[in-house]
Structure formats: structure tokens, C-alpha cells
Design a protein around this motif. Structure first.
Motif, short mmCIF file in Angstrom:
data_model
loop_
_atom_site.label_atom_id
_atom_site.label_comp_id
_atom_site.label_asym_id
_atom_site.label_seq_id
_atom_site.Cartn_x
_atom_site.Cartn_y
_atom_site.Cartn_z
N GLY A 102 -10.14 3.63 -7.18
CA GLY A 102 -8.76 3.84 -7.58
C GLY A 102 -7.81 2.84 -6.93
O GLY A 102 -8.10 2.27 -5.87
N ALA A 103 -6.66 2.65 -7.56
CA ALA A 103 -5.70 1.67 -7.07
C ALA A 103 -5.09 2.06 -5.73
O ALA A 103 -4.79 1.20 -4.90
N GLU A 104 -4.90 3.37 -5.52
CA GLU A 104 -4.27 3.81 -4.26
C GLU A 104 -5.09 3.38 -3.05
O GLU A 104 -4.56 2.82 -2.09
N ARG A 105 -6.37 3.66 -3.11
CA ARG A 105 -7.22 3.32 -1.97
C ARG A 105 -7.55 1.83 -1.93
O ARG A 105 -7.63 1.25 -0.85
N GLY A 140 -7.10 6.27 5.10
CA GLY A 140 -6.61 6.46 3.75
C GLY A 140 -7.65 6.28 2.66
O GLY A 140 -7.50 6.86 1.58
N SER A 141 -8.70 5.51 2.91
CA SER A 141 -9.67 5.21 1.85
C SER A 141 -10.78 6.24 1.74
O SER A 141 -11.60 6.16 0.83
N GLY A 142 -10.83 7.20 2.67
CA GLY A 142 -11.88 8.20 2.61
C GLY A 142 -13.19 7.74 3.22
O GLY A 142 -14.23 8.31 2.92
N LEU A 143 -13.14 6.71 4.06
CA LEU A 143 -14.37 6.22 4.70
C LEU A 143 -14.88 7.17 5.78
O LEU A 143 -16.04 7.11 6.15
N LEU A 144 -13.98 8.05 6.28
CA LEU A 144 -14.42 9.02 7.27
C LEU A 144 -15.33 10.05 6.61
O LEU A 144 -15.17 10.37 5.43
N PRO A 145 -16.28 10.62 7.37
CA PRO A 145 -17.15 11.65 6.79
C PRO A 145 -16.34 12.84 6.30
O PRO A 145 -15.24 13.10 6.79
N ARG A 146 -16.87 13.55 5.33
CA ARG A 146 -16.18 14.72 4.78
C ARG A 146 -15.88 15.71 5.90
O ARG A 146 -16.72 16.00 6.73
N GLY A 147 -14.68 16.24 5.88
CA GLY A 147 -14.25 17.16 6.92
C GLY A 147 -13.36 16.47 7.94
O GLY A 147 -12.65 17.12 8.68
N HIS A 148 -13.39 15.09 7.97
CA HIS A 148 -12.55 14.35 8.89
C HIS A 148 -11.51 13.52 8.17
O HIS A 148 -10.56 13.07 8.77
N GLY A 149 -11.75 13.23 6.87
CA GLY A 149 -10.80 12.41 6.12
C GLY A 149 -10.15 13.22 5.05
O GLY A 149 -9.82 14.37 5.21
N GLY A 150 -9.97 12.61 3.87
CA GLY A 150 -9.36 13.31 2.76
C GLY A 150 -7.94 13.66 3.03
O GLY A 150 -7.19 12.93 3.63
N PRO A 160 0.81 -1.23 0.00
CA PRO A 160 0.00 0.00 0.00
C PRO A 160 0.84 1.27 0.00
O PRO A 160 0.45 2.27 -0.63
N VAL A 161 1.98 1.25 0.69
CA VAL A 161 2.84 2.43 0.72
C VAL A 161 3.42 2.70 -0.67
O VAL A 161 3.44 3.84 -1.15
N VAL A 162 3.92 1.64 -1.32
CA VAL A 162 4.52 1.80 -2.65
C VAL A 162 3.47 2.28 -3.65
O VAL A 162 3.72 3.20 -4.44
N VAL A 163 2.29 1.68 -3.63
CA VAL A 163 1.24 2.07 -4.57
C VAL A 163 0.78 3.50 -4.30
O VAL A 163 0.51 4.26 -5.24
N ALA A 164 0.70 3.89 -3.03
CA ALA A 164 0.26 5.25 -2.69
C ALA A 164 1.20 6.31 -3.24
O ALA A 164 0.80 7.45 -3.48
#
Length: 334
Positions: free
Chosen positions: A239-242, A284-294, A107-111
Motif C-alpha cells: 500500500g501507498a501509506e506504508r 509504521g510499515s508493520g515490520l514488527l511481529p504481530r502483537g508489537h506493531g499494527g 510520509p505524514v501527508v500520505v498517511a
């Protein structure tokens, strides 16, 4: 995160669950010829996938360029056969946890690699999540005895795992997850047959007994057909990163199921590692609500993922692993 991204995350997680829980089938194939087993597994999977294709069938394959065909062949050779061969070679002088730890760094390499190939900077949230996933995978699997060749082959296995995701990215849009899975499985079966005939002569293939046939059937139909389609459908949506972040769940699922098969235990180290992997996936996958992830700027995961997700496939199309201290349950590769 919208419905499309939730579905992509669930598909990637399901693929990794199937791989992580498949180590029991792998353990039943220890005496079966490697190349023959791979040829049978991927050949059967390709036949099932081709039968499941919709109206378009294999028509998109005719529009592929030579470069795309080369990429398909490399995906099969590096991300599937090469990955498994590297793991087997590593385990000659290293404990199984060693290549597992290396592959846990995928995951680190792909990210970092996927954004670099696209001419953009890595997303900080994805990189941080990948680091947590890698640390958690290490905690779940631990470390073991090894030497120079063991480390070298483990690094080669890492390259195979990364290739399984990265090489597929430009192929998901033109082919769709189902046709992509069918094509790469057919190529892998052909490559395995050539490899087996060249390396082992007439002994590369034999009739499996009842137990081996059941194990090969499980790997072909469940792990490969369902797992591959879910994996590439996940890449298509998030996407591949997530999606690669979810590969950290493979050792977690393997560790959870190991006690059921009597091949391992699940203790505090595995629990702590599982929590780290889960935290990394959520961050990392953006599962957190907007404003907490990203990326930490208040923007949620969906908008970022739109920039990295391949274009949708045509209507009707859909979509390496580790066993904690035990032999890997290859996802394809993965």
C-alpha cells in the motif's frame, strides 16, 4: 508480516536506495538542459520497459478510461516533471536542505491523505511512524537559508512527491508496476519535449557528451527502470501509506554515500536522524511481529495492509529523492 509484505518492504527500500545513491549522476548533469535531459531519461526508460513487458504487452492500456489517462498524465506532470521543476526553482533562493525537509514530510501527508480518499481513518501506527520518519529526515538534512518563494516552491515539491505515490494507487492494479512505469515514463518524455520546445526553442536538446550520456543512462536504466518498477511493486504489496514511509530512507542512503563521492559527511546528526527514520519505518510499515506493531491493538501489519493494498495485477506483471544538503536525486519525481 507474511512473505508478500516482506517482499514489498524490500522492494520499496531498494527503490529508495537507488534514488538516494544517484546524486552523483545528478551532479554531472548540472549544465545539461533540464527538459532535454528529462525527455532523454524517461524516453530511454520507457523503451527499455516496453521491451521487458510480458505477453500482455500494452493491451491493458486499451481498456483505460479517459479519467485514468488523465490520472496518468497528471502523475507524469506533477509527480515527475513538476517535482523536479519545483525543486530547481526552490534552490534558486533556498539551500537544498529546505525542499528536502518539506519532501521529508511526504510520509505524514500520505498517511493521512490516502485513508481520507478511501473513506477511512488514518492508521495510528502508520501516522506515528511517518512522524518519526519526517523528524529523522529533518535531522539528516538539517535546515538552510530560504525566503518566501523558496518555501512556496518547496511546498510545491512536497505536493509532487505526494502525487507520485497517491496518483498511482488506482493505476497499479489495472496496469501492473511494469506497464504503469512504462506508460508514465513515455508520457513524461512527451511532456518534457513539449515543455522544452515551448520554453527554450531549438536549444532544449543537445547531444550529451560521454559523461552526461553515462549519467543519463544510469538514471534511465537503474534509477528509473529498476527504481520505478520496485517502487510500484512495493505499493502493490504493502500500500501507498506504508511504502511512502520508505522514502525517508532516501536522505539516509544519500548521506551514507555522500562521503564516497566527496560531496558531504556523515556525522552524529546524520546517525541520529538515520536511527529515527529506521524506527519510523519499522513502526509504521508493520515490520514488527504481530502483537508489537499494527495499530497498537495487537493486530499485526499484514491484515491492515491487505485493506489498503490494490488488487493483484494479472500474471506476469510486477512494479523523489534527496541527497542530504545536496541536490536531489529525483525518483521521478521520487
Amino acid at each position: 508480516m507474511n512473505r508478500t509484505h516482506h517482499r514489498g518492504a524490500l522492494l520499496a527500500a531498494l527503490a529508495c536506495f537507488l534514488v538516494g545513491g544517484s546524486f552523483t549522476a545528478n551532479s554531472l548533469l548540472g549544465s545539461y538542459p533540464y527538459a532535454g535531459g528529462q525527455a532523454l531519461r524517461y524516453g530511454l526508460a520507457a523503451a527499455v520497459l516496453l521491451a521487458l513487458l510480458g505477453r500482455r504487452g500494452t493491451a491493458p492500456l486499451r481498456s483505460l478510461t479517459l479519467r485514468q489517462w488523465v490520472r496518468l498524465a497528471l502523475l507524469a506532470a506533477i509527480g515527475m516533471l513538476g517535482f523536479n521543476l519545483a525543486v530547481l526553482a526552490a534552490e534558486r533562493t533556498a539551500e537544498p536542505a529546505v525542499p528536502g525537509v518539506f519532501v521529508g514530510c511526504a510520509p505524514v501527508v500520505v498517511a493521512v491523505l490516502v485513508p481520507a480518499l478511501a473513506g477511512r481513518r488514518p492508521r495510528p501506527a502508520v501516522v506515528r511512524g511517518a512522524l518519526l520518519v519526517a523528524a529523522g529526515a529533518f535531522a539528516v538534512q538539517g535546515w538552510g537559508r530560504t525566503d518566501g518563494p523558496g518555501i512556496g516552491y518547496s511546498a510545491a515539491a512536497l505536493c509532487g512527491e505526494v502525487g507520485f505515490a497517491v496518483l498511482a494507487v488506482p493505476l497499479v492494479a489495472p496496469l501492473g508496476p511494469r506497464l504503469l512505469s512504462a506508460a508514465v515514463c513515455a508520457l513524461a518524455a512527451l511532456e518534457a519535449a513539449v515543455l522544452g520546445a515551448a520554453a527554450q526553442g531549438a536549444h532544449w536538446l543537445r547531444l550529451p557528451d560521454a559523461v552526461e550520456a553515462a549519467a543519463l543512462g544510469w538514471q534511465a536504466v537503474v534509477v528509473t527502470v529498476v527504481g520505478f518498477v520496485c517502487w510500484y511493486a512495493g505499493i502493490q504489496r504493502i500500500g501507498a501509506e506504508r511504502a511512502t514511509l520508505f522514502s525517508g530512507l532516501i536522505p539516509v542512503f544519500a548521506a551514507l554515500t555522500a562521503p564516497l563521492a566527496g560531496t558531504g559527511g556523515y556525522g552524529l546528526a546524520q546517525l541520529g536522524g538515520s536511527l529515527l527514520v529506521g524506527a519510523g519505518v519499522v513502526l509504521g510499515s508493520g515490520l514488527l511481529p504481530r502483537g508489537h506493531g499494527g495499530d497498537g491493538s495487537g493486530r499485526g501489519g499484514p491484515r491492515e495492509a491487505d485493506a489498503e493494498r490494490p488488487a493483484p495485477a494479472a500474471a506476469g506483471e510486477h512494479g523523489s529523492g534527496w541527497t542530504s544538503r545536496r541536490r536531489p536525486a529525483d525518483m521521478g519525481g521520487c
